[in-house]
Design an enzyme around this catalytic site. Structure first.
Site, PDB file in Angstrom:
ATOM      1  N   GLY A   1      -9.164  -0.211  14.899  1.00 44.00           N
ATOM      2  CA  GLY A   1      -7.655   1.256  14.270  1.00 44.00           C
ATOM      3  C   GLY A   1      -8.296   1.752  12.890  1.00 44.00           C
TER       4      GLY A   1
ATOM      5  N   GLN B   1      -6.865   2.010  10.517  1.00 45.41           N
ATOM      6  CA  GLN B   1      -6.095   1.005   9.157  1.00 45.41           C
ATOM      7  C   GLN B   1      -7.316  -0.474   9.597  1.00 45.41           C
ATOM      8  OE1 GLN B   1      -5.866   1.772   6.597  1.00 45.41           O
ATOM      9  NE2 GLN B   1      -5.394   4.073   6.694  1.00 45.41           N
ATOM     10  N   SER B   2      -8.101  -0.565  10.052  1.00 48.39           N
ATOM     11  CA  SER B   2      -8.841  -2.229  10.958  1.00 48.39           C
ATOM     12  C   SER B   2      -8.780  -2.657   9.865  1.00 48.39           C
ATOM     13  CB  SER B   2      -9.955  -1.661  11.647  1.00 48.39           C
ATOM     14  OG  SER B   2     -10.791  -3.198  11.880  1.00 48.39           O
ATOM     15  N   ASN B   3      -8.750  -3.924   9.244  1.00 49.36           N
ATOM     16  CA  ASN B   3      -9.161  -5.343   8.335  1.00 49.36           C
ATOM     17  C   ASN B   3     -10.701  -5.586   8.493  1.00 49.36           C
ATOM     18  OD1 ASN B   3      -6.141  -5.083   6.774  1.00 49.36           O
ATOM     19  ND2 ASN B   3      -5.914  -6.044   8.471  1.00 49.36           N
TER      20      ASN B   3
ATOM     21  N   ALA C   1     -12.888  -4.020  10.000  1.00 47.09           N
ATOM     22  CA  ALA C   1     -13.965  -2.740   9.998  1.00 47.09           C
ATOM     23  C   ALA C   1     -14.263  -2.941   8.701  1.00 47.09           C
ATOM     24  CB  ALA C   1     -13.616  -2.093  10.117  1.00 47.09           C
TER      25      ALA C   1
END
Ligand code: PLP
Length: 320
Positions: free
Chosen positions: A73, A75-77, A79
């Site tokens: 997504g 706001q992926s942590n 990524a």
């Protein structure tokens, strides 16, 4: 059975992460509540994905990769942490993110600081994201690059090894503290952390139940079973993976990555009792689910010592 050390890993995390009792919350709830601080794994703002990336990026390196691609997504942590860890290893990172939800602030700021290339895909499904990643990787190969693909959350058996190892770490810390955990609670978003931890608990913490709190409406019972079987096969572990080991409770609220009133209350409760930040997407909701189970579930009511695995995510507090 193989040892976890038989698998190549790159040192990215500061281990072991701290594990200690939350005195104020324990007093408030009448239980011995402990926390495992995987929000302090040491890369960027910390978080669970660093343990998975130690194995995944070792594999990338062994395969000669110069660019790592992953998905998530906006706001992926995962990524963001992939970008941080790739930077440390001298690889570039391409983050292919769903164009849904909060598209500025938070982890997107950090992605840019870590020098990652962010590409948004206007889609609701990961099939669309993965198709775009295939196109990008074909282009990269044509240009002479060697891309390495990491799926959402790094939730493949190799990544799950990081949480088998975490269970072993917890077993050592529990022994040092002289405490037996009845239950370990963790947030579940793509299943890998829970699968690794649950398999690891079976191996190193017999008698400790592993309860996952699902924060999106994927079928985590089936996903976890699959990942546990894959990870057990990788380790050549001689323990039978049993669906009865899997206990998922859901706290999704209005939807994945949309704050819930109970999750937001849990963020404030932990902040105001213990001075610790959890996030509105994963750990706050997991904590909210945990508080609910404490009141409503007999296994939790009967438990003496419970461990909450803090998987990180603070970047999402600043997403706007
Ligand atoms: C990814 C993530 C989780 C969930 O872990 P999975 O292995 O994807 O299930 C939990 N908490 C935080 C903060 C995360 O970033």
């Amino acid at each position: 059975m193989k040892q976890i050390t038989d698998f190549p890993s790159v040192p990215l995390a500061l281990l072991p992460t701290p594990l200690y009792k939350l005195e104020n919350l324990s007093r408030e709830t009448g239980k011995n509540i402990y926390i495992k601080r995987d929000d302090m794994t040491g890369a960027a703002l910390g978080g669970n994905k660093v343990r998975k990336l130690e194995f995944l990026l070792a594999d990338a390196r062994a395969k000669g990769a110069d660019v790592v691609l992953t998905a998530g997504g906006p706001q992926s942590n995962h990524a963001m942490l992939t970008a941080a860890c790739a930077a440390k290893l001298g690889m570039s990172a391409i983050l292919v993110l769903k164009k849904r939800g909060v598209l500025s602030g938070g982890n997107l700021i950090l992605d840019e600081i870590f020098g990652a290339e962010v590409r948004f895909v206007d889609t609701d499904s990961y099939d669309g994201v993965y198709a775009e990643m295939e196109r990008i990787m074909a282009d990269l190969r044509a240009q002479g690059h060697t891309p390495y693909f990491i799926p959402v959350g790094g939730s493949v058996p190799l990544g799950c090894l990081g949480y088998v190892n975490c269970a072993k770490e917890i077993a050592n810390q529990a022994e040092d503290l002289g405490v037996d955990f009845d239950i370990i609670v963790s947030a579940t978003g793509s299943g890998g952390t829970y699968a690794g931890l649950t398999l690891g608990a079976k191996l190193f913490l017999p008698g400790t139940a592993s309860v996952g709190i699902g924060v999106c409406d994927d079928p985590f019972e089936a996903i976890s079973l699959d990942l546990m079987e894959g990870t057990a096969a990788l380790l050549e572990a001689d323990v039978p993976v049993d669906p009865a080991d899997i206990r998922i409770h859901y706290h999704i609220g209005p939807g994945y990555a949309i704050p819930s009133p109970e999750g937001t209350a849990a963020v404030k409760r932990l902040a105001r009792t213990e001075g610790i930040l959890v996030d509105p997407v994963y750990t706050g909701k997991a904590l909210a689910g945990f508080f609910q189970l404490l009141e409503e579930d007999s296994a939790f009511r009967d438990a003496e010592n419970i461990l909450f695995l803090h998987t990180g995510g603070a970047g999402a507090l600043f997403a706007v």
